[in-house]
Scaffold this motif. Structure first.
Motif, PDB file in Angstrom:
ATOM      1  N   VAL A  64      42.678  25.411  46.671  1.00 25.63           N
ATOM      2  CA  VAL A  64      43.142  24.368  45.765  1.00 25.63           C
ATOM      3  C   VAL A  64      42.836  25.355  44.289  1.00 25.63           C
ATOM      4  O   VAL A  64      43.097  24.966  43.133  1.00 25.63           O
ATOM      5  N   LEU A  65      42.381  26.257  44.579  1.00 23.53           N
ATOM      6  CA  LEU A  65      42.142  27.434  43.254  1.00 23.53           C
ATOM      7  C   LEU A  65      43.351  27.949  43.068  1.00 23.53           C
ATOM      8  O   LEU A  65      43.984  28.278  43.949  1.00 23.53           O
ATOM      9  N   SER A  66      43.102  28.223  41.618  1.00 19.56           N
ATOM     10  CA  SER A  66      44.707  28.903  41.052  1.00 19.56           C
ATOM     11  C   SER A  66      44.660  29.817  41.380  1.00 19.56           C
ATOM     12  O   SER A  66      43.554  30.857  41.562  1.00 19.56           O
ATOM     13  N   ALA A  67      46.053  30.992  41.832  1.00 23.93           N
ATOM     14  CA  ALA A  67      46.009  31.648  42.027  1.00 23.93           C
ATOM     15  C   ALA A  67      45.051  32.705  40.900  1.00 23.93           C
ATOM     16  O   ALA A  67      44.735  34.189  41.184  1.00 23.93           O
ATOM     17  N   THR A  68      45.328  32.979  39.345  1.00 19.75           N
ATOM     18  CA  THR A  68      44.688  33.452  38.840  1.00 19.75           C
ATOM     19  C   THR A  68      43.147  33.474  38.298  1.00 19.75           C
ATOM     20  O   THR A  68      42.418  34.173  38.514  1.00 19.75           O
ATOM     21  N   ALA A  69      43.101  32.108  38.949  1.00 18.23           N
ATOM     22  CA  ALA A  69      41.364  32.143  39.229  1.00 18.23           C
ATOM     23  C   ALA A  69      40.863  33.379  40.325  1.00 18.23           C
ATOM     24  O   ALA A  69      39.884  32.998  40.094  1.00 18.23           O
ATOM     25  N   GLN A  70      41.779  32.924  41.166  1.00 19.01           N
ATOM     26  CA  GLN A  70      40.876  33.892  42.140  1.00 19.01           C
ATOM     27  C   GLN A  70      41.688  35.461  41.762  1.00 19.01           C
ATOM     28  O   GLN A  70      40.632  36.504  42.605  1.00 19.01           O
ATOM     29  N   GLY A  71      42.360  35.703  41.185  1.00 21.20           N
ATOM     30  CA  GLY A  71      42.640  37.265  40.474  1.00 21.20           C
ATOM     31  C   GLY A  71      41.371  37.332  40.073  1.00 21.20           C
ATOM     32  O   GLY A  71      41.022  38.354  39.903  1.00 21.20           O
ATOM     33  N   VAL A  72      40.512  36.504  39.097  1.00 14.63           N
ATOM     34  CA  VAL A  72      40.101  37.424  38.225  1.00 14.63           C
ATOM     35  C   VAL A  72      38.790  37.483  39.013  1.00 14.63           C
ATOM     36  O   VAL A  72      37.732  38.535  38.845  1.00 14.63           O
ATOM     37  N   LEU A  73      38.462  36.686  39.913  1.00 21.14           N
ATOM     38  CA  LEU A  73      37.569  36.471  40.629  1.00 21.14           C
ATOM     39  C   LEU A  73      37.113  37.819  41.642  1.00 21.14           C
ATOM     40  O   LEU A  73      36.365  38.652  41.445  1.00 21.14           O
ATOM     41  N   PHE A  74      38.249  37.842  42.102  1.00 27.23           N
ATOM     42  CA  PHE A  74      38.390  39.288  42.879  1.00 27.23           C
ATOM     43  C   PHE A  74      38.652  40.560  42.411  1.00 27.23           C
ATOM     44  O   PHE A  74      37.987  41.221  42.630  1.00 27.23           O
ATOM     45  N   SER A  75      38.693  40.346  40.885  1.00 28.12           N
ATOM     46  CA  SER A  75      38.742  41.968  40.483  1.00 28.12           C
ATOM     47  C   SER A  75      37.633  42.081  39.650  1.00 28.12           C
ATOM     48  O   SER A  75      37.040  42.872  39.804  1.00 28.12           O
ATOM     49  N   PHE A  76      36.268  41.193  39.674  1.00 23.45           N
ATOM     50  CA  PHE A  76      35.178  41.570  39.615  1.00 23.45           C
ATOM     51  C   PHE A  76      34.343  41.971  40.397  1.00 23.45           C
ATOM     52  O   PHE A  76      33.929  42.617  40.873  1.00 23.45           O
ATOM     53  N   ILE A  77      34.870  40.987  41.763  1.00 19.30           N
ATOM     54  CA  ILE A  77      34.125  41.192  43.261  1.00 19.30           C
ATOM     55  C   ILE A  77      34.751  42.759  43.422  1.00 19.30           C
ATOM     56  O   ILE A  77      34.037  43.555  44.426  1.00 19.30           O
ATOM     57  N   LEU A  78      35.801  43.575  43.307  1.00 22.70           N
ATOM     58  CA  LEU A  78      36.348  44.855  43.951  1.00 22.70           C
ATOM     59  C   LEU A  78      36.630  45.736  43.200  1.00 22.70           C
ATOM     60  O   LEU A  78      37.100  46.465  43.099  1.00 22.70           O
ATOM     61  N   ASP A  79      35.871  44.793  41.846  1.00 21.28           N
ATOM     62  CA  ASP A  79      35.964  45.923  40.523  1.00 21.28           C
ATOM     63  C   ASP A  79      35.291  47.528  41.067  1.00 21.28           C
ATOM     64  O   ASP A  79      34.412  48.046  41.957  1.00 21.28           O
ATOM     65  N   PRO A  80      35.647  49.150  41.517  1.00 22.69           N
ATOM     66  CA  PRO A  80      35.230  50.120  41.849  1.00 22.69           C
ATOM     67  C   PRO A  80      34.060  50.432  41.814  1.00 22.69           C
ATOM     68  O   PRO A  80      33.445  51.294  42.123  1.00 22.69           O
ATOM     69  N   GLU A  81      33.090  50.099  40.395  1.00 21.67           N
ATOM     70  CA  GLU A  81      32.528  50.810  39.785  1.00 21.67           C
ATOM     71  C   GLU A  81      31.362  49.572  39.636  1.00 21.67           C
ATOM     72  O   GLU A  81      29.790  50.098  40.189  1.00 21.67           O
ATOM     73  N   PHE A  82      31.846  48.740  39.214  1.00 20.09           N
ATOM     74  CA  PHE A  82      30.824  47.488  39.639  1.00 20.09           C
ATOM     75  C   PHE A  82      31.384  46.360  40.367  1.00 20.09           C
ATOM     76  O   PHE A  82      30.293  45.910  40.015  1.00 20.09           O
ATOM     77  N   GLY A  83      31.610  47.183  41.229  1.00 19.75           N
ATOM     78  CA  GLY A  83      31.589  45.013  42.088  1.00 19.75           C
ATOM     79  C   GLY A  83      31.277  45.109  42.591  1.00 19.75           C
ATOM     80  O   GLY A  83      30.101  45.934  43.727  1.00 19.75           O
ATOM     81  N   ALA A  84      30.383  44.223  43.564  1.00 23.99           N
ATOM     82  CA  ALA A  84      29.370  43.398  44.268  1.00 23.99           C
ATOM     83  C   ALA A  84      30.383  44.192  45.768  1.00 23.99           C
ATOM     84  O   ALA A  84      29.364  44.110  47.045  1.00 23.99           O
ATOM     85  N   ALA A  85      31.170  43.677  45.791  1.00 25.17           N
ATOM     86  CA  ALA A  85      31.543  44.341  47.327  1.00 25.17           C
ATOM     87  C   ALA A  85      31.227  45.895  47.932  1.00 25.17           C
ATOM     88  O   ALA A  85      31.054  46.321  49.082  1.00 25.17           O
ATOM     89  N   ASN A  86      31.632  46.693  46.691  1.00 23.39           N
ATOM     90  CA  ASN A  86      31.496  48.209  46.614  1.00 23.39           C
ATOM     91  C   ASN A  86      29.686  48.867  46.978  1.00 23.39           C
ATOM     92  O   ASN A  86      28.949  49.148  47.162  1.00 23.39           O
ATOM     93  N   SER A  87      28.851  47.155  46.272  1.00 21.74           N
ATOM     94  CA  SER A  87      27.533  47.318  46.283  1.00 21.74           C
ATOM     95  C   SER A  87      27.112  46.701  47.551  1.00 21.74           C
ATOM     96  O   SER A  87      26.549  47.782  48.737  1.00 21.74           O
ATOM     97  N   VAL A  88      27.745  45.945  48.180  1.00 27.99           N
ATOM     98  CA  VAL A  88      27.424  46.282  49.690  1.00 27.99           C
ATOM     99  C   VAL A  88      28.046  46.722  50.583  1.00 27.99           C
ATOM    100  O   VAL A  88      26.647  46.990  51.721  1.00 27.99           O
TER     101      VAL A  88
END
Length: 316
Positions: free
Chosen positions: A132-156
């Motif tokens: 149901v989420l728009s692709a724009t919201a998904q893109g913004v969300l994962f841009s923060f999560i997958l940020d190479p320097e400050f993202g949660a994914a690299n932190s994990v």
């Protein structure tokens, strides 16, 4: 009892058809008065732009200055454009990865959620919410999560002892990451469709197969999957069309980069038409995509028709 004499009837003049014709004209006029706004909207937003863009694909135009007729030069340039070839390869790779995986994950989750388990309604809702989420919201969300320097994914990953990853900034990973994001959101649609189809599988066939000693694997292979064939054909066509038209997720996350590794056909069309001000060139690329979509739809329809004829032949 004597028969009564049959009454003599005299036919009168035929009824005048003019009032009936006037009534029909009034009804037709009233109907067109109600339908005409919708017809004008359809013509203005679909048919006219399609014809206009087709004519534009044979012109050199920037949508500002007067255009110039160039014939098939735009299509010849597309055949020699390495950027367009790269966009086609990226789109095909994206489609080949996304469509089978979305159907496979969707069917697996649907089979799990088709059972009577606790809180099954909650699980179904949670799986469908990302769709149901728009692709724009998904893109913004994962841009923060997958940020190479400050993202949660690299932190994990750092906590797990794994080196940091580039994700969307790495040319070798960016397209695969986009496929994973789309799977997270698009699989829910396949789950809902497969769930509805699984609930329509005839229980008599399942019970008959169980009486014959069929296990779960044989039930899935010989009863469930053949019943789901029409739904699978629909999902293949739907998911293929969606993947060939992907744009907004690419625009929000990578903008076609890095190094063109995520430039897909629709983003290439937008870039040529509105960023490079070569609208005619972009329109020609759009019609190449339209032909590809028509071929995909025709191929799926042909496969479905052959399967139907084969099934009818087996029954006869």
């Amino acid at each position: 009892m004597p028969r009564l004499p049959r009454p003599i009837t005299v036919e009168g003049p035929p009824p005048d058809p003019r009032p009936l014709r006037r009534k029909r004209r009034r009804e037709t006029g009233t109907a067109w008065a109600f339908v005409s706004p919708a017809v004008l909207i359809v013509l203005g937003l679909s048919i006219v732009p399609v014809i206009w863009s087709l004519l534009l694909s044979f012109q050199a135009s920037d949508l500002v200055t007067p255009s110039r007729w160039v014939g098939l030069d735009n299509y010849r340039a597309l055949a020699q454009d390495p950027n367009f070839s790269q966009a086609v390869r990226n789109t095909l790779l994206y489609t080949v990865l996304y469509v089978p995986l979305s159907l496979l994950f969707g069917l697996a989750l649907a089979l799990v959620l088709n059972r009577r388990i606790r809180l099954v309604g909650l699980y179904r809702t949670l799986i469908f919410v990302p769709f149901v989420l728009s692709a724009t919201a998904q893109g913004v969300l994962f841009s923060f999560i997958l940020d190479p320097e400050f993202g949660a994914a690299n932190s994990v990953l750092h906590r797990l002892g794994v080196s940091s990853q580039g994700f969307l900034s790495d040319p070798s990973q960016a397209l695969l990451v986009l496929v994973a994001i789309t799977l997270w959101s698009g699989t829910g649609f396949c789950v809902v469709v497969y769930l509805a189809a699984l609930q329509d599988v005839p229980q008599s066939l399942i019970e008959a197969a169980r009486l014959d000693g069929a296990g779960r694997r044989h039930l899935l292979r010989h009863v469930t999957l053949p019943t789901l064939t029409p739904v699978t054909v629909f999902l293949v066509l739907w998911q293929a069309i969606q993947s060939l038209q992907v744009f907004d997720l690419v625009y929000v996350t990578t903008k076609g980069g890095p190094l063109g590794s995520t430039t897909v056909i629709v983003y290439f069309i937008w870039e040529q038409a509105f960023k490079n001000a070569t609208a005619g060139y972009g329109a020609s690329a759009a019609y190449v995509l339209a032909v590809a979509l028509a071929l995909v739809a025709g191929a799926v329809r042909l496969v479905r028709r052959r399967g139907r004829h084969r099934l009818e032949g087996a029954r006869s």
